[in-house]
Design a protein around this motif. Structure first.
Motif, PDB file in Angstrom:
ATOM      1  N   ARG A 270      -3.537 -48.392   0.000  1.00 43.09           N
ATOM      2  CA  ARG A 270      -3.545 -48.559   1.451  1.00 43.09           C
ATOM      3  C   ARG A 270      -4.858 -49.173   1.959  1.00 43.09           C
ATOM      4  O   ARG A 270      -4.838 -50.141   2.747  1.00 43.09           O
ATOM      5  CB  ARG A 270      -3.303 -47.212   2.127  1.00 43.09           C
ATOM      6  N   ILE A 271      -5.986 -48.632   1.551  1.00 45.61           N
ATOM      7  CA  ILE A 271      -7.278 -49.111   2.051  1.00 45.61           C
ATOM      8  C   ILE A 271      -7.549 -50.541   1.591  1.00 45.61           C
ATOM      9  O   ILE A 271      -8.016 -51.385   2.365  1.00 45.61           O
ATOM     10  CB  ILE A 271      -8.409 -48.175   1.612  1.00 45.61           C
ATOM     11  N   ARG A 272      -7.232 -50.827   0.321  1.00 44.86           N
ATOM     12  CA  ARG A 272      -7.446 -52.194  -0.199  1.00 44.86           C
ATOM     13  C   ARG A 272      -6.596 -53.197   0.573  1.00 44.86           C
ATOM     14  O   ARG A 272      -7.074 -54.300   0.906  1.00 44.86           O
ATOM     15  CB  ARG A 272      -7.095 -52.227  -1.693  1.00 44.86           C
ATOM     16  N   PHE A 273      -5.372 -52.838   0.865  1.00 43.58           N
ATOM     17  CA  PHE A 273      -4.478 -53.713   1.614  1.00 43.58           C
ATOM     18  C   PHE A 273      -4.985 -53.899   3.042  1.00 43.58           C
ATOM     19  O   PHE A 273      -5.007 -55.020   3.571  1.00 43.58           O
ATOM     20  CB  PHE A 273      -3.075 -53.099   1.602  1.00 43.58           C
ATOM     21  N   LEU A 274      -5.413 -52.813   3.679  1.00 44.52           N
ATOM     22  CA  LEU A 274      -5.892 -52.886   5.056  1.00 44.52           C
ATOM     23  C   LEU A 274      -7.125 -53.772   5.162  1.00 44.52           C
ATOM     24  O   LEU A 274      -7.231 -54.611   6.067  1.00 44.52           O
ATOM     25  CB  LEU A 274      -6.200 -51.479   5.574  1.00 44.52           C
ATOM     26  N   GLU A 275      -8.067 -53.621   4.238  1.00 42.37           N
ATOM     27  CA  GLU A 275      -9.275 -54.436   4.265  1.00 42.37           C
ATOM     28  C   GLU A 275      -8.943 -55.914   4.088  1.00 42.37           C
ATOM     29  O   GLU A 275      -9.519 -56.781   4.758  1.00 42.37           O
ATOM     30  CB  GLU A 275     -10.239 -53.967   3.174  1.00 42.37           C
ATOM     31  N   ALA A 276      -8.015 -56.209   3.172  1.00 39.92           N
ATOM     32  CA  ALA A 276      -7.619 -57.602   2.948  1.00 39.92           C
ATOM     33  C   ALA A 276      -6.939 -58.191   4.181  1.00 39.92           C
ATOM     34  O   ALA A 276      -7.199 -59.338   4.556  1.00 39.92           O
ATOM     35  CB  ALA A 276      -6.696 -57.684   1.734  1.00 39.92           C
ATOM     36  N   LEU A 277      -6.083 -57.410   4.814  1.00 43.95           N
ATOM     37  CA  LEU A 277      -5.378 -57.884   6.001  1.00 43.95           C
ATOM     38  C   LEU A 277      -6.355 -58.201   7.137  1.00 43.95           C
ATOM     39  O   LEU A 277      -6.195 -59.201   7.845  1.00 43.95           O
ATOM     40  CB  LEU A 277      -4.367 -56.833   6.466  1.00 43.95           C
ATOM     41  N   THR A 313      -7.526 -66.835   1.713  1.00 38.60           N
ATOM     42  CA  THR A 313      -6.663 -66.333   0.643  1.00 38.60           C
ATOM     43  C   THR A 313      -7.294 -65.093   0.038  1.00 38.60           C
ATOM     44  O   THR A 313      -8.508 -65.016  -0.122  1.00 38.60           O
ATOM     45  CB  THR A 313      -6.472 -67.387  -0.468  1.00 38.60           C
ATOM     46  N   ASP A 314      -6.470 -64.116  -0.273  1.00 35.58           N
ATOM     47  CA  ASP A 314      -6.938 -62.916  -0.951  1.00 35.58           C
ATOM     48  C   ASP A 314      -5.825 -62.447  -1.879  1.00 35.58           C
ATOM     49  O   ASP A 314      -4.641 -62.581  -1.558  1.00 35.58           O
ATOM     50  CB  ASP A 314      -7.288 -61.812   0.054  1.00 35.58           C
ATOM     51  N   SER A 315      -6.194 -61.920  -3.036  1.00 37.14           N
ATOM     52  CA  SER A 315      -5.197 -61.421  -3.987  1.00 37.14           C
ATOM     53  C   SER A 315      -5.756 -60.227  -4.740  1.00 37.14           C
ATOM     54  O   SER A 315      -6.965 -60.124  -4.956  1.00 37.14           O
ATOM     55  CB  SER A 315      -4.794 -62.523  -4.975  1.00 37.14           C
ATOM     56  N   PHE A 316      -4.861 -59.342  -5.135  1.00 37.87           N
ATOM     57  CA  PHE A 316      -5.277 -58.177  -5.916  1.00 37.87           C
ATOM     58  C   PHE A 316      -4.049 -57.558  -6.582  1.00 37.87           C
ATOM     59  O   PHE A 316      -2.905 -57.925  -6.289  1.00 37.87           O
ATOM     60  CB  PHE A 316      -6.005 -57.152  -5.034  1.00 37.87           C
ATOM     61  N   GLU A 317      -4.308 -56.613  -7.454  1.00 36.36           N
ATOM     62  CA  GLU A 317      -3.238 -56.005  -8.239  1.00 36.36           C
ATOM     63  C   GLU A 317      -2.482 -54.947  -7.435  1.00 36.36           C
ATOM     64  O   GLU A 317      -3.051 -54.230  -6.627  1.00 36.36           O
ATOM     65  CB  GLU A 317      -3.802 -55.358  -9.509  1.00 36.36           C
ATOM     66  N   ILE A 318      -1.177 -54.892  -7.697  1.00 38.18           N
ATOM     67  CA  ILE A 318      -0.303 -53.897  -7.090  1.00 38.18           C
ATOM     68  C   ILE A 318       0.671 -53.420  -8.160  1.00 38.18           C
ATOM     69  O   ILE A 318       0.631 -53.905  -9.300  1.00 38.18           O
ATOM     70  CB  ILE A 318       0.496 -54.499  -5.911  1.00 38.18           C
TER      71      ILE A 318
END
Length: 376
Positions: A270-277, A313-318
């Motif tokens: 959740r936090i990683r997604f929120l920061e990226a958004l 652009t941002d990407s990370f593992e899910i």
């Protein structure tokens, strides 16, 4: 002679401050911008209303002469805020003028006669139950952001739907909001028997009423709650808030929830997604806030583009094992829902680029949000 009393400045300031959003609404009746001040034993009662929301507050006072008068809420608030003294003395004069002593200052404030002030709504005190205020603060915080603005063509979407239901031996209270582009739902278990509350399939609380209910519940552990045919009532030891319910029917949200496919489920921090958004949103267009979300095996890629400033652009593992999908959504909608959620991991459920996305968390029981897609 008329009203003559002494009140603590802090007590009066707290009372009139809470009234500002109610009395500050422009209307056809000038007296609605005033507060009704009336004495009762060793108390001063402050009442404000805009005919849709009414708030009555009781504060301790030294009553020298009983009476009642109305005074401009905004000016009374400013005087209390800037007085610089411990006490404020109010003394009614002829023709609805009131002399005010506050600190080293002496003022004359023009009021209006109390008999012109609308009657405070009647309510059934026997039809109230005691509930934890945190129930309301949570369901409001998790749904308020998706209430439609007043310009929405479907008028009922400018309100929050409040319902009650039973599941096995438990009773729940549920709030649902939607602006046509997203839908939020939050259910909370309630320990009290709420059978006497007149909740039905179309109990609609207007947006401004939701704001006042949220403020009313702050710093209070228990509230007395009453829900009648035309109004909702909240009461504590020194205050009464009454909000008129809105007439209308809320759109059928149950069929939307049932139609959401469980084919593709994404587990994401959740936090990683929120920061990226939040970073990606810096490069979205001001109106649409559109972003592209690409899902591949155990990876998410976020893209945004602004015609003037550039792109991001941002990407990370899910955790995702479905087919590759390209999606488009309003980034701000995702930010607003994720930042009120609980839990480390959230779940995104989506079928394809034309389908809505449902957001839930196993650690945030009773809450979900559905966001409609945009065209790529």
């Amino acid at each position: 002679m008329g009203l003559h009393c002494i009140v603590r400045c802090d007590d009066l300031l707290k009372a009139v401050s809470a009234q500002q959003n109610i009395t500050g609404k422009k209307g056809s009746m000038a007296i609605l911008s005033n507060l009704l001040l009336e004495t009762d034993d060793n108390h001063l009662i402050c009442t404000g209303t805009d005919l849709e929301i009414g708030l009555k507050q009781i504060i301790a006072a030294e009553i020298i002469e009983a009476g009642k008068i109305t005074l401009p809420a905004k000016k009374l608030f400013e005087l209390a805020r800037e007085s610089g003294g411990n006490d404020i003395v109010l003394k009614e004069q002829d023709n609805a003028w009131v002399e005010i002593e506050a600190g080293s200052g002496h003022y004359r404030l023009a009021g209006m006669q109390a008999d012109e002030f609308p009657q405070f709504p009647l309510y059934d005190e026997k039809a109230q139950i005691a509930v934890k205020s945190e129930i309301f603060t949570e369901i409001i915080d998790k749904t308020y952001f998706s209430i439609a603005q007043d310009k929405e063509s479907i008028f009922s979407l400018t309100a929050a739907l409040l319902q009650k239901y039973k599941e096995e031996e438990n009773t729940y209270i549920k709030m649902v909001t939607s602006d046509g582009h997203r839908l939020s739902l939050c259910s909370k278990k309630i320990e009290t028997n709420i059978d006497i509350l007149e909740l039905n399939s179309s109990t609609l609380i207007p947006r401004r009423g939701i704001q006042e209910i949220r403020k009313f519940c702050e710093n209070i552990d228990i509230i007395n709650l009453g829900i009648e045919e035309k109004q909702i009532v909240l009461k504590d030891e020194s205050s009464i808030l009454i909000v008129r319910l809105m007439k209308g029917d809320f759109p059928d949200f149950a069929s939307l929830l049932q139609s959401i496919s469980q084919e593709n489920i994404v587990h994401i921090n959740r936090i990683r997604f929120l920061e990226a958004l939040k970073r990606i949103n810096l490069f979205t267009e001001d109106i649409s806030h559109a972003i592209k979300i690409s899902l591949t095996q155990n990876k998410i890629i976020l893209n945004s583009q602004h015609t003037e400033y550039g792109s991001a652009t941002d990407s990370f593992e899910i955790q995702y094992g479905g087919e590759d999908i390209d999606l488009a959504f309003n980034c701000r909608y995702f930010i607003e829902v994720i930042q009120v959620m609980e839990g480390d991991i959230i779940k995104l459920t989506v079928k394809d680029e034309k389908s809505p996305c449902m957001i839930t968390s196993d650690q945030d029981e009773g809450f979900l949000c559905v966001i409609m897609p945009m065209k790529l």
